[in-house]
Design a protein around this motif. Structure first.
Motif, PDB file in Angstrom:
ATOM      1  N   PRO A 117       0.813  -1.230   0.000  1.00  0.00           N
ATOM      2  CA  PRO A 117       0.000   0.000   0.000  1.00  0.00           C
ATOM      3  C   PRO A 117       0.841   1.273   0.000  1.00  0.00           C
ATOM      4  CG  PRO A 117      -0.799  -1.561   1.649  1.00  0.00           C
ATOM      5  CD  PRO A 117       0.474  -2.131   1.112  1.00  0.00           C
ATOM      6  N   GLY A 118       1.940   1.281   0.727  1.00  0.00           N
ATOM      7  CA  GLY A 118       2.710   2.524   0.868  1.00  0.00           C
ATOM      8  C   GLY A 118       3.688   2.781  -0.260  1.00  0.00           C
ATOM      9  N   LEU A 119       4.031   1.731  -0.995  1.00  0.00           N
ATOM     10  CA  LEU A 119       5.060   1.875  -2.033  1.00  0.00           C
ATOM     11  C   LEU A 119       4.582   2.681  -3.239  1.00  0.00           C
ATOM     12  CD1 LEU A 119       8.086   0.674  -2.513  1.00  0.00           C
ATOM     13  CD2 LEU A 119       6.951   0.414  -0.338  1.00  0.00           C
ATOM     14  N   VAL A 120       3.252   2.916  -3.325  1.00  0.00           N
ATOM     15  CA  VAL A 120       2.773   3.785  -4.410  1.00  0.00           C
ATOM     16  C   VAL A 120       3.364   5.190  -4.250  1.00  0.00           C
ATOM     17  CG1 VAL A 120       0.643   2.524  -4.872  1.00  0.00           C
ATOM     18  CG2 VAL A 120       0.622   4.349  -3.180  1.00  0.00           C
ATOM     19  N   ASP A 121       3.836   5.511  -3.058  1.00  0.00           N
ATOM     20  CA  ASP A 121       4.408   6.841  -2.818  1.00  0.00           C
ATOM     21  C   ASP A 121       5.933   6.820  -2.801  1.00  0.00           C
ATOM     22  OD1 ASP A 121       2.064   8.387  -2.582  1.00  0.00           O
ATOM     23  OD2 ASP A 121       1.737   7.676  -0.536  1.00  0.00           O
ATOM     24  N   PHE A 122       6.533   5.865  -3.478  1.00  0.00           N
ATOM     25  CA  PHE A 122       8.004   5.777  -3.436  1.00  0.00           C
ATOM     26  C   PHE A 122       8.670   6.996  -4.087  1.00  0.00           C
ATOM     27  CE2 PHE A 122      12.027   3.916  -5.310  1.00  0.00           C
ATOM     28  CZ  PHE A 122      12.755   4.018  -4.136  1.00  0.00           C
ATOM     29  N   THR A 123       8.234   7.331  -5.304  1.00  0.00           N
ATOM     30  CA  THR A 123       8.862   8.478  -5.982  1.00  0.00           C
ATOM     31  C   THR A 123       8.661   9.750  -5.151  1.00  0.00           C
ATOM     32  OG1 THR A 123       8.334   7.442  -8.085  1.00  0.00           O
ATOM     33  CG2 THR A 123       8.995   9.742  -8.171  1.00  0.00           C
ATOM     34  N   GLU A 124       7.431   9.934  -4.624  1.00  0.00           N
ATOM     35  CA  GLU A 124       7.144  11.124  -3.823  1.00  0.00           C
ATOM     36  C   GLU A 124       8.049  11.163  -2.587  1.00  0.00           C
ATOM     37  OE1 GLU A 124       5.033   9.039  -5.169  1.00  0.00           O
ATOM     38  OE2 GLU A 124       3.881  10.326  -6.507  1.00  0.00           O
ATOM     39  N   SER A 125       8.329   9.953  -2.042  1.00  0.00           N
ATOM     40  CA  SER A 125       9.169   9.889  -0.838  1.00  0.00           C
ATOM     41  C   SER A 125      10.602  10.291  -1.157  1.00  0.00           C
ATOM     42  CB  SER A 125       9.138   8.476  -0.257  1.00  0.00           C
ATOM     43  OG  SER A 125       7.819   8.132   0.091  1.00  0.00           O
ATOM     44  N   LEU A 126      11.073   9.896  -2.340  1.00  0.00           N
ATOM     45  CA  LEU A 126      12.426  10.314  -2.733  1.00  0.00           C
ATOM     46  C   LEU A 126      12.442  11.828  -2.951  1.00  0.00           C
ATOM     47  CD1 LEU A 126      13.540   7.522  -5.251  1.00  0.00           C
ATOM     48  CD2 LEU A 126      14.016   7.691  -2.801  1.00  0.00           C
ATOM     49  N   ARG A 127      11.400  12.308  -3.632  1.00  0.00           N
ATOM     50  CA  ARG A 127      11.349  13.739  -3.946  1.00  0.00           C
ATOM     51  C   ARG A 127      11.338  14.572  -2.653  1.00  0.00           C
ATOM     52  NH1 ARG A 127       7.127  13.674  -7.992  1.00  0.00           N
ATOM     53  NH2 ARG A 127       8.603  13.536  -9.720  1.00  0.00           N
ATOM     54  N   ASP A 128      10.525  14.142  -1.686  1.00  0.00           N
ATOM     55  CA  ASP A 128      10.376  14.940  -0.452  1.00  0.00           C
ATOM     56  C   ASP A 128      11.362  14.511   0.630  1.00  0.00           C
ATOM     57  OD1 ASP A 128       8.322  15.995  -1.870  1.00  0.00           O
ATOM     58  OD2 ASP A 128       6.710  15.310  -0.538  1.00  0.00           O
ATOM     59  N   ASN A 129      12.154  13.481   0.358  1.00  0.00           N
ATOM     60  CA  ASN A 129      13.143  12.980   1.316  1.00  0.00           C
ATOM     61  C   ASN A 129      12.522  12.602   2.664  1.00  0.00           C
ATOM     62  OD1 ASN A 129      15.781  12.205   1.858  1.00  0.00           O
ATOM     63  ND2 ASN A 129      16.243  14.130   2.890  1.00  0.00           N
ATOM     64  N   THR A 130      11.323  12.043   2.592  1.00  0.00           N
ATOM     65  CA  THR A 130      10.669  11.570   3.816  1.00  0.00           C
ATOM     66  C   THR A 130       9.666  10.472   3.443  1.00  0.00           C
ATOM     67  OG1 THR A 130       9.568  12.241   5.856  1.00  0.00           O
ATOM     68  CG2 THR A 130       8.783  13.288   3.832  1.00  0.00           C
ATOM     69  N   ASN A 131       9.118   9.807   4.471  1.00  0.00           N
ATOM     70  CA  ASN A 131       8.277   8.627   4.219  1.00  0.00           C
ATOM     71  C   ASN A 131       6.825   9.014   3.911  1.00  0.00           C
ATOM     72  OD1 ASN A 131       8.144   9.512   6.903  1.00  0.00           O
ATOM     73  ND2 ASN A 131       7.350   7.549   7.600  1.00  0.00           N
ATOM     74  N   VAL A 132       6.611   9.541   2.733  1.00  0.00           N
ATOM     75  CA  VAL A 132       5.276  10.015   2.324  1.00  0.00           C
ATOM     76  C   VAL A 132       4.242   8.878   2.367  1.00  0.00           C
ATOM     77  CG1 VAL A 132       3.961  11.049   0.424  1.00  0.00           C
ATOM     78  CG2 VAL A 132       6.303  11.815   0.875  1.00  0.00           C
ATOM     79  N   GLY A 133       4.670   7.645   2.085  1.00  0.00           N
ATOM     80  CA  GLY A 133       3.756   6.503   2.001  1.00  0.00           C
ATOM     81  C   GLY A 133       3.073   6.133   3.303  1.00  0.00           C
ATOM     82  N   LEU A 134       3.564   6.659   4.414  1.00  0.00           N
ATOM     83  CA  LEU A 134       2.916   6.357   5.706  1.00  0.00           C
ATOM     84  C   LEU A 134       1.454   6.799   5.692  1.00  0.00           C
ATOM     85  CD1 LEU A 134       3.420   5.225   8.589  1.00  0.00           C
ATOM     86  CD2 LEU A 134       3.919   7.574   9.299  1.00  0.00           C
ATOM     87  N   ARG A 135       1.130   7.802   4.838  1.00  0.00           N
ATOM     88  CA  ARG A 135      -0.252   8.305   4.785  1.00  0.00           C
ATOM     89  C   ARG A 135      -1.241   7.240   4.305  1.00  0.00           C
ATOM     90  NH1 ARG A 135       0.129  12.469  -0.396  1.00  0.00           N
ATOM     91  NH2 ARG A 135       0.935  10.982  -1.906  1.00  0.00           N
ATOM     92  N   ARG A 136      -0.748   6.166   3.718  1.00  0.00           N
ATOM     93  CA  ARG A 136      -1.638   5.097   3.223  1.00  0.00           C
ATOM     94  C   ARG A 136      -2.135   4.171   4.332  1.00  0.00           C
ATOM     95  NH1 ARG A 136      -2.789   6.876  -1.930  1.00  0.00           N
ATOM     96  NH2 ARG A 136      -0.952   8.038  -2.558  1.00  0.00           N
ATOM     97  N   TYR A 137      -1.620   4.348   5.549  1.00  0.00           N
ATOM     98  CA  TYR A 137      -1.985   3.436   6.645  1.00  0.00           C
ATOM     99  C   TYR A 137      -2.854   4.196   7.637  1.00  0.00           C
ATOM    100  CZ  TYR A 137       1.768   0.915   4.402  1.00  0.00           C
ATOM    101  OH  TYR A 137       2.538   0.289   3.460  1.00  0.00           O
ATOM    102  N   PRO A 138      -3.991   3.610   8.052  1.00  0.00           N
ATOM    103  CA  PRO A 138      -4.908   4.353   8.920  1.00  0.00           C
ATOM    104  C   PRO A 138      -4.282   4.725  10.266  1.00  0.00           C
ATOM    105  CG  PRO A 138      -5.753   2.129   8.399  1.00  0.00           C
ATOM    106  CD  PRO A 138      -4.428   2.258   7.730  1.00  0.00           C
ATOM    107  N   GLY A 139      -4.792   5.810  10.845  1.00  0.00           N
ATOM    108  CA  GLY A 139      -4.328   6.233  12.166  1.00  0.00           C
ATOM    109  C   GLY A 139      -3.346   7.385  12.059  1.00  0.00           C
ATOM    110  N   ASP A 140      -2.913   7.865  13.235  1.00  0.00           N
ATOM    111  CA  ASP A 140      -1.978   8.990  13.213  1.00  0.00           C
ATOM    112  C   ASP A 140      -0.689   8.660  13.959  1.00  0.00           C
ATOM    113  OD1 ASP A 140      -2.946   8.899  15.715  1.00  0.00           O
ATOM    114  OD2 ASP A 140      -3.828  10.917  15.721  1.00  0.00           O
TER     115      ASP A 140
END
Ligand SMILES: C[S@@+](CC[C@H](N)C(=O)[O-])C[C@H]1O[C@@H](n2cnc3c(N)ncnc32)[C@H](O)[C@@H]1O
Length: 354
Positions: A117-140
Protein backbone atom coordinates in the motif's frame (compact mmCIF):
# COMPACT_ATOMS: atom_id res chain seq x y z
CA UNK A 1 1.02 -7.87 -53.04
CA UNK A 2 4.15 -6.47 -51.42
CA UNK A 3 5.17 -7.93 -48.13
CA UNK A 4 5.20 -5.48 -45.23
CA UNK A 5 8.65 -5.37 -43.73
CA UNK A 6 9.03 -5.65 -39.97
CA UNK A 7 10.73 -2.31 -39.19
CA UNK A 8 12.56 -3.85 -36.22
CA UNK A 9 15.39 -6.32 -36.34
CA UNK A 10 14.47 -9.45 -34.35
CA UNK A 11 16.78 -8.27 -31.59
CA UNK A 12 15.08 -4.87 -31.28
CA UNK A 13 11.55 -6.23 -31.46
CA UNK A 14 11.91 -8.42 -28.40
CA UNK A 15 12.02 -6.82 -24.97
CA UNK A 16 14.61 -8.79 -22.99
CA UNK A 17 13.27 -10.91 -20.12
CA UNK A 18 15.26 -8.98 -17.55
CA UNK A 19 13.64 -5.71 -18.63
CA UNK A 20 10.17 -7.28 -18.72
CA UNK A 21 10.66 -8.58 -15.19
CA UNK A 22 11.53 -5.08 -14.00
CA UNK A 23 8.84 -3.23 -15.97
CA UNK A 24 6.08 -5.62 -14.97
CA UNK A 25 7.74 -6.72 -11.74
CA UNK A 26 4.73 -6.16 -9.50
CA UNK A 27 2.85 -8.77 -11.58
CA UNK A 28 5.72 -11.20 -11.05
CA UNK A 29 5.33 -10.75 -7.30
CA UNK A 30 1.56 -11.36 -7.57
CA UNK A 31 2.21 -14.74 -9.25
CA UNK A 32 4.52 -15.67 -6.40
CA UNK A 33 1.93 -14.51 -3.89
CA UNK A 34 -0.90 -16.41 -5.61
CA UNK A 35 1.23 -19.56 -5.80
CA UNK A 36 1.97 -19.30 -2.08
CA UNK A 37 -1.55 -18.36 -0.94
CA UNK A 38 -3.33 -20.91 -3.15
CA UNK A 39 -0.92 -23.58 -1.94
CA UNK A 40 0.57 -24.44 -5.35
CA UNK A 41 4.19 -24.71 -4.22
CA UNK A 42 3.23 -26.64 -1.09
CA UNK A 43 1.19 -29.05 -3.22
CA UNK A 44 4.11 -29.64 -5.61
CA UNK A 45 6.46 -30.16 -2.68
CA UNK A 46 4.02 -32.78 -1.27
CA UNK A 47 3.16 -34.31 -4.65
CA UNK A 48 5.95 -33.72 -7.20
CA UNK A 49 4.65 -34.51 -10.69
CA UNK A 50 1.03 -33.66 -9.82
CA UNK A 51 -1.29 -33.75 -12.84
CA UNK A 52 -3.30 -30.80 -14.16
CA UNK A 53 -6.49 -32.42 -12.83
CA UNK A 54 -4.90 -32.70 -9.39
CA UNK A 55 -3.98 -29.00 -9.50
CA UNK A 56 -7.55 -28.07 -10.50
CA UNK A 57 -9.04 -30.19 -7.73
CA UNK A 58 -6.65 -29.40 -4.91
CA UNK A 59 -6.24 -25.67 -5.60
CA UNK A 60 -9.99 -25.29 -6.23
CA UNK A 61 -9.44 -23.29 -9.45
CA UNK A 62 -11.35 -23.09 -12.74
CA UNK A 63 -9.56 -23.94 -16.03
CA UNK A 64 -8.80 -20.33 -17.06
CA UNK A 65 -7.54 -19.38 -13.61
CA UNK A 66 -5.18 -22.34 -13.61
CA UNK A 67 -3.98 -21.41 -17.11
CA UNK A 68 -3.05 -17.91 -15.91
CA UNK A 69 -1.30 -19.23 -12.84
CA UNK A 70 0.64 -21.87 -14.79
CA UNK A 71 1.62 -19.34 -17.47
CA UNK A 72 3.01 -17.01 -14.82
CA UNK A 73 4.84 -19.45 -12.56
CA UNK A 74 6.27 -21.35 -15.56
CA UNK A 75 7.50 -18.18 -17.29
CA UNK A 76 9.07 -17.02 -14.03
CA UNK A 77 10.76 -20.42 -13.70
CA UNK A 78 9.14 -21.22 -10.38
CA UNK A 79 7.29 -24.30 -11.68
CA UNK A 80 8.02 -26.59 -14.64
CA UNK A 81 6.05 -29.22 -16.55
CA UNK A 82 7.71 -32.51 -17.38
CA UNK A 83 5.50 -34.83 -19.43
CA UNK A 84 2.06 -34.69 -17.85
CA UNK A 85 3.31 -33.66 -14.40
CA UNK A 86 4.11 -30.37 -12.71
CA UNK A 87 7.12 -29.81 -10.43
CA UNK A 88 8.62 -26.98 -8.40
CA UNK A 89 11.81 -25.89 -10.16
CA UNK A 90 15.08 -26.67 -8.40
CA UNK A 91 15.42 -23.16 -6.94
CA UNK A 92 11.99 -23.43 -5.26
CA UNK A 93 12.59 -27.04 -4.18
CA UNK A 94 15.89 -25.91 -2.59
CA UNK A 95 14.02 -23.38 -0.45
CA UNK A 96 11.95 -26.23 1.00
CA UNK A 97 14.90 -28.55 1.60
CA UNK A 98 17.04 -25.68 2.96
CA UNK A 99 14.34 -24.91 5.57
CA UNK A 100 13.66 -21.42 4.14
CA UNK A 101 10.09 -21.90 2.91
CA UNK A 102 8.44 -20.45 6.05
CA UNK A 103 10.58 -17.35 5.61
CA UNK A 104 9.53 -17.05 1.95
CA UNK A 105 5.86 -17.26 2.95
CA UNK A 106 6.34 -14.68 5.70
CA UNK A 107 8.07 -12.29 3.27
CA UNK A 108 5.19 -12.72 0.81
CA UNK A 109 2.71 -11.78 3.56
CA UNK A 110 4.77 -8.75 4.57
CA UNK A 111 5.20 -7.50 0.99
CA UNK A 112 1.56 -8.11 0.03
CA UNK A 113 -0.16 -6.63 3.08
CA UNK A 114 2.32 -4.29 4.76
CA UNK A 115 4.63 -2.96 2.03
CA UNK A 116 2.46 -2.72 -1.11
CA UNK A 117 0.00 0.00 0.00
CA UNK A 118 2.71 2.52 0.87
CA UNK A 119 5.06 1.88 -2.03
CA UNK A 120 2.77 3.79 -4.41
CA UNK A 121 4.41 6.84 -2.82
CA UNK A 122 8.00 5.78 -3.44
CA UNK A 123 8.86 8.48 -5.98
CA UNK A 124 7.14 11.12 -3.82
CA UNK A 125 9.17 9.89 -0.84
CA UNK A 126 12.43 10.31 -2.73
CA UNK A 127 11.35 13.74 -3.95
CA UNK A 128 10.38 14.94 -0.45
CA UNK A 129 13.14 12.98 1.32
CA UNK A 130 10.67 11.57 3.82
CA UNK A 131 8.28 8.63 4.22
CA UNK A 132 5.28 10.02 2.32
CA UNK A 133 3.76 6.50 2.00
CA UNK A 134 2.92 6.36 5.71
CA UNK A 135 -0.25 8.30 4.79
CA UNK A 136 -1.64 5.10 3.22
CA UNK A 137 -1.98 3.44 6.64
CA UNK A 138 -4.91 4.35 8.92
CA UNK A 139 -4.33 6.23 12.17
CA UNK A 140 -1.98 8.99 13.21
CA UNK A 141 0.83 6.93 14.78
CA UNK A 142 4.34 8.28 14.18
CA UNK A 143 5.60 5.13 12.44
CA UNK A 144 4.08 2.22 10.56
CA UNK A 145 4.78 0.10 13.65
CA UNK A 146 2.57 2.37 15.77
CA UNK A 147 -0.16 2.23 13.08
CA UNK A 148 0.01 -1.55 12.62
CA UNK A 149 -0.35 -1.98 16.34
CA UNK A 150 -3.89 -0.56 16.02
CA UNK A 151 -4.86 -3.36 13.60
CA UNK A 152 -4.64 -6.85 15.16
CA UNK A 153 -4.58 -8.70 11.82
CA UNK A 154 -1.84 -6.59 10.25
CA UNK A 155 0.09 -6.65 13.51
CA UNK A 156 0.01 -10.44 13.33
CA UNK A 157 1.16 -10.47 9.65
CA UNK A 158 4.00 -8.07 10.43
CA UNK A 159 5.34 -9.82 13.53
CA UNK A 160 4.99 -13.24 11.91
CA UNK A 161 7.26 -11.90 9.17
CA UNK A 162 9.57 -10.02 11.56
CA UNK A 163 9.85 -12.94 13.98
CA UNK A 164 10.57 -15.43 11.18
CA UNK A 165 13.12 -13.11 9.57
CA UNK A 166 14.74 -12.42 12.93
CA UNK A 167 14.81 -16.11 13.88
CA UNK A 168 16.97 -16.70 10.79
CA UNK A 169 19.06 -13.59 11.45
CA UNK A 170 19.50 -14.53 15.12
CA UNK A 171 21.63 -17.47 14.02
CA UNK A 172 24.05 -14.98 12.47
CA UNK A 173 24.07 -12.88 15.62
CA UNK A 174 24.87 -15.96 17.69
CA UNK A 175 27.48 -17.32 15.26
CA UNK A 176 29.26 -14.07 14.50
CA UNK A 177 28.48 -11.76 17.46
CA UNK A 178 30.99 -11.53 20.31
CA UNK A 179 29.08 -11.73 23.61
CA UNK A 180 32.13 -12.71 25.69
CA UNK A 181 32.01 -9.50 27.76
CA UNK A 182 28.21 -9.06 27.72
CA UNK A 183 26.18 -9.72 30.87
CA UNK A 184 23.33 -7.20 30.64
CA UNK A 185 22.01 -6.30 27.19
CA UNK A 186 19.50 -3.63 26.21
CA UNK A 187 17.69 -4.50 22.95
CA UNK A 188 16.39 -1.19 21.55
CA UNK A 189 13.11 -1.68 19.63
CA UNK A 190 13.50 -5.43 20.11
CA UNK A 191 10.15 -6.34 18.47
CA UNK A 192 8.51 -9.55 19.64
CA UNK A 193 11.72 -10.52 21.52
CA UNK A 194 12.79 -13.16 18.99
CA UNK A 195 16.35 -11.83 19.09
CA UNK A 196 16.46 -11.40 22.88
CA UNK A 197 15.21 -14.98 23.36
CA UNK A 198 17.83 -16.36 20.96
CA UNK A 199 20.66 -14.50 22.71
CA UNK A 200 19.45 -15.55 26.17
CA UNK A 201 19.20 -19.19 25.08
CA UNK A 202 22.70 -19.17 23.57
CA UNK A 203 24.28 -17.36 26.55
CA UNK A 204 22.86 -18.59 29.88
CA UNK A 205 24.87 -15.99 31.86
CA UNK A 206 23.24 -13.08 30.01
CA UNK A 207 20.15 -10.97 30.83
CA UNK A 208 18.35 -9.04 28.10
CA UNK A 209 15.86 -6.16 28.33
CA UNK A 210 13.67 -5.34 25.32
CA UNK A 211 12.51 -1.72 24.92
CA UNK A 212 9.30 -1.43 22.83
CA UNK A 213 6.02 0.39 22.17
CA UNK A 214 2.96 -0.71 24.25
CA UNK A 215 1.15 -3.20 21.94
CA UNK A 216 4.41 -4.88 21.01
CA UNK A 217 5.38 -5.15 24.69
CA UNK A 218 2.32 -7.42 25.18
CA UNK A 219 3.37 -9.59 22.25
CA UNK A 220 6.98 -9.82 23.39
CA UNK A 221 6.09 -10.68 27.00
CA UNK A 222 3.89 -13.52 25.78
CA UNK A 223 6.73 -14.93 23.65
CA UNK A 224 9.21 -14.65 26.52
CA UNK A 225 6.80 -16.46 28.85
CA UNK A 226 6.26 -19.24 26.29
CA UNK A 227 10.04 -19.61 26.02
CA UNK A 228 10.26 -19.94 29.83
CA UNK A 229 12.76 -17.08 30.03
CA UNK A 230 10.86 -14.48 32.09
CA UNK A 231 13.63 -14.56 34.73
CA UNK A 232 16.31 -13.38 32.28
CA UNK A 233 14.44 -11.54 29.50
CA UNK A 234 12.48 -8.44 30.56
CA UNK A 235 10.27 -6.34 28.30
CA UNK A 236 9.76 -2.68 29.16
CA UNK A 237 7.64 0.01 27.57
CA UNK A 238 9.35 3.17 26.35
CA UNK A 239 10.05 5.45 23.44
CA UNK A 240 13.52 4.86 22.06
CA UNK A 241 13.92 8.56 21.21
CA UNK A 242 12.16 10.33 24.06
CA UNK A 243 13.25 8.44 27.13
CA UNK A 244 16.83 8.17 28.45
CA UNK A 245 17.86 4.51 28.30
CA UNK A 246 17.80 2.59 31.58
CA UNK A 247 21.20 2.24 33.28
CA UNK A 248 23.20 -0.84 34.21
CA UNK A 249 23.77 -2.34 30.74
CA UNK A 250 27.15 -3.23 29.24
CA UNK A 251 25.78 -3.83 25.71
CA UNK A 252 23.14 -1.98 23.68
CA UNK A 253 21.79 -3.85 20.61
CA UNK A 254 20.14 -2.28 17.58
CA UNK A 255 18.75 -5.11 15.46
CA UNK A 256 16.91 -4.24 12.23
CA UNK A 257 16.34 -0.85 13.83
CA UNK A 258 18.61 1.83 12.41
CA UNK A 259 17.49 1.36 8.77
CA UNK A 260 14.13 2.91 9.75
CA UNK A 261 15.58 6.38 10.36
CA UNK A 262 17.46 9.24 8.73
CA UNK A 263 21.09 9.60 9.84
CA UNK A 264 20.45 12.53 12.22
CA UNK A 265 17.88 10.40 14.09
CA UNK A 266 20.29 7.44 14.07
CA UNK A 267 22.83 9.65 15.82
CA UNK A 268 20.20 10.46 18.49
CA UNK A 269 19.73 6.71 19.14
CA UNK A 270 23.45 5.95 19.14
CA UNK A 271 23.98 9.00 21.38
CA UNK A 272 21.46 7.62 23.92
CA UNK A 273 23.40 4.35 23.91
CA UNK A 274 26.75 6.13 24.33
CA UNK A 275 25.39 8.19 27.23
CA UNK A 276 24.23 5.17 29.22
CA UNK A 277 27.12 2.74 28.57
CA UNK A 278 30.13 2.50 30.91
CA UNK A 279 33.66 2.76 29.47
CA UNK A 280 34.32 -0.49 27.64
CA UNK A 281 30.57 -0.92 27.01
CA UNK A 282 29.52 -1.83 23.48
CA UNK A 283 26.93 -1.17 20.82
CA UNK A 284 26.06 -4.05 18.48
CA UNK A 285 24.26 -3.32 15.22
CA UNK A 286 22.84 -6.29 13.32
CA UNK A 287 21.36 -5.40 9.95
CA UNK A 288 21.31 -6.16 6.28
CA UNK A 289 24.01 -3.92 4.87
CA UNK A 290 24.62 -2.22 1.53
CA UNK A 291 28.14 -2.12 0.17
CA UNK A 292 30.06 1.13 0.52
CA UNK A 293 29.56 2.86 -2.83
CA UNK A 294 25.97 1.62 -3.09
CA UNK A 295 26.37 -0.80 -6.00
CA UNK A 296 24.53 -3.66 -4.28
CA UNK A 297 23.66 -6.20 -3.10
CA UNK A 298 20.30 -6.56 -4.86
CA UNK A 299 18.47 -7.69 -1.72
CA UNK A 300 19.56 -4.57 0.18
CA UNK A 301 18.44 -2.44 -2.75
CA UNK A 302 15.02 -4.03 -3.08
CA UNK A 303 14.35 -4.03 0.66
CA UNK A 304 15.14 -0.31 0.96
CA UNK A 305 12.01 1.34 -0.57
CA UNK A 306 9.87 0.25 2.40
CA UNK A 307 12.19 2.13 4.74
CA UNK A 308 12.36 5.12 2.41
CA UNK A 309 8.61 5.39 1.80
CA UNK A 310 6.82 3.87 4.78
CA UNK A 311 8.48 2.70 7.98
CA UNK A 312 9.71 5.61 10.12
CA UNK A 313 10.86 9.06 9.06
CA UNK A 314 12.74 7.89 5.97
CA UNK A 315 15.60 5.40 5.97
CA UNK A 316 17.22 2.70 3.87
CA UNK A 317 19.54 -0.26 4.19
CA UNK A 318 22.60 1.96 4.63
CA UNK A 319 26.14 1.08 3.69
CA UNK A 320 28.43 -0.12 6.48
CA UNK A 321 30.42 3.11 6.45
CA UNK A 322 27.35 5.23 7.18
CA UNK A 323 26.82 3.51 10.54
CA UNK A 324 30.54 3.61 11.26
CA UNK A 325 30.68 7.36 10.63
CA UNK A 326 27.69 7.98 12.91
CA UNK A 327 29.14 5.78 15.67
CA UNK A 328 32.38 7.76 15.59
CA UNK A 329 30.50 11.05 15.52
CA UNK A 330 28.69 10.26 18.79
CA UNK A 331 31.94 9.24 20.49
CA UNK A 332 32.63 5.52 19.95
CA UNK A 333 36.31 5.05 19.17
CA UNK A 334 36.76 1.41 18.21
CA UNK A 335 34.45 0.15 15.46
CA UNK A 336 34.59 -3.37 14.00
CA UNK A 337 32.72 -4.87 10.99
CA UNK A 338 31.83 -8.55 10.76
CA UNK A 339 30.27 -9.99 7.62
CA UNK A 340 27.86 -12.91 8.11
CA UNK A 341 29.36 -14.72 5.17
CA UNK A 342 27.16 -17.82 5.12
CA UNK A 343 23.85 -15.88 5.31
CA UNK A 344 21.31 -15.94 2.45
CA UNK A 345 20.67 -12.28 3.37
CA UNK A 346 23.33 -9.53 3.34
CA UNK A 347 23.53 -9.42 7.13
CA UNK A 348 26.45 -7.94 8.98
CA UNK A 349 27.35 -6.88 12.50
CA UNK A 350 29.03 -3.66 13.57
CA UNK A 351 30.43 -3.66 17.08
CA UNK A 352 31.55 -0.38 18.61
CA UNK A 353 33.24 0.07 21.99
CA UNK A 354 33.05 3.15 24.20
C1 LIG B 1 11.95 -3.48 12.07
S1 LIG B 1 11.34 -3.82 13.65
C2 LIG B 1 12.67 -4.75 14.36
C3 LIG B 1 12.27 -5.55 15.58
C4 LIG B 1 13.40 -6.38 16.19
N1 LIG B 1 14.55 -5.59 16.53
C5 LIG B 1 13.78 -7.52 15.29
O1 LIG B 1 14.80 -7.46 14.64
O2 LIG B 1 13.03 -8.50 15.24
C6 LIG B 1 11.50 -2.26 14.45
C7 LIG B 1 10.91 -2.20 15.85
O3 LIG B 1 11.17 -0.90 16.42
C8 LIG B 1 10.06 -0.56 17.21
N2 LIG B 1 9.99 0.91 17.35
C9 LIG B 1 9.87 1.82 16.35
N3 LIG B 1 9.80 3.06 16.84
C10 LIG B 1 9.88 2.95 18.19
C11 LIG B 1 9.87 3.89 19.26
N4 LIG B 1 9.78 5.21 19.03
N5 LIG B 1 9.98 3.42 20.51
C12 LIG B 1 10.07 2.08 20.76
N6 LIG B 1 10.10 1.14 19.78
C13 LIG B 1 10.00 1.58 18.51
C14 LIG B 1 8.87 -1.09 16.47
O4 LIG B 1 7.74 -1.27 17.30
C15 LIG B 1 9.41 -2.39 15.87
O5 LIG B 1 9.07 -3.51 16.65
Amino acid sequence: MTEVQNPFTPHESVVPDALTTVLLGHNAFQFMRAGVELGLFDLLERSPGASRQQLLDELGLQERALDILVLGVSSLKLVERRGEGYFNTQSVADLFTGGHWELVKAVVGFEAYVTYPGLVDFTESLRDNTNVGLRRYPGDGATVYHRLSEDPELLQVFYHFMGTWSAVASKHLINYGDFSTSRRILDVGGGDATMAIAVAKAHPEVEVTVLEIPKVVELARKRVEEAGLSDRVKVVEGDIFEDAYPEGYDTVMFVHQLQIWPQDRIRVLLGHAHAVLPDGGRVMILNSMSEDGYDGPLMAALASPFFAAVAGEGGMLYAWEKYEESLKEVGFDSVLRTRCTDAITPHGIITATK
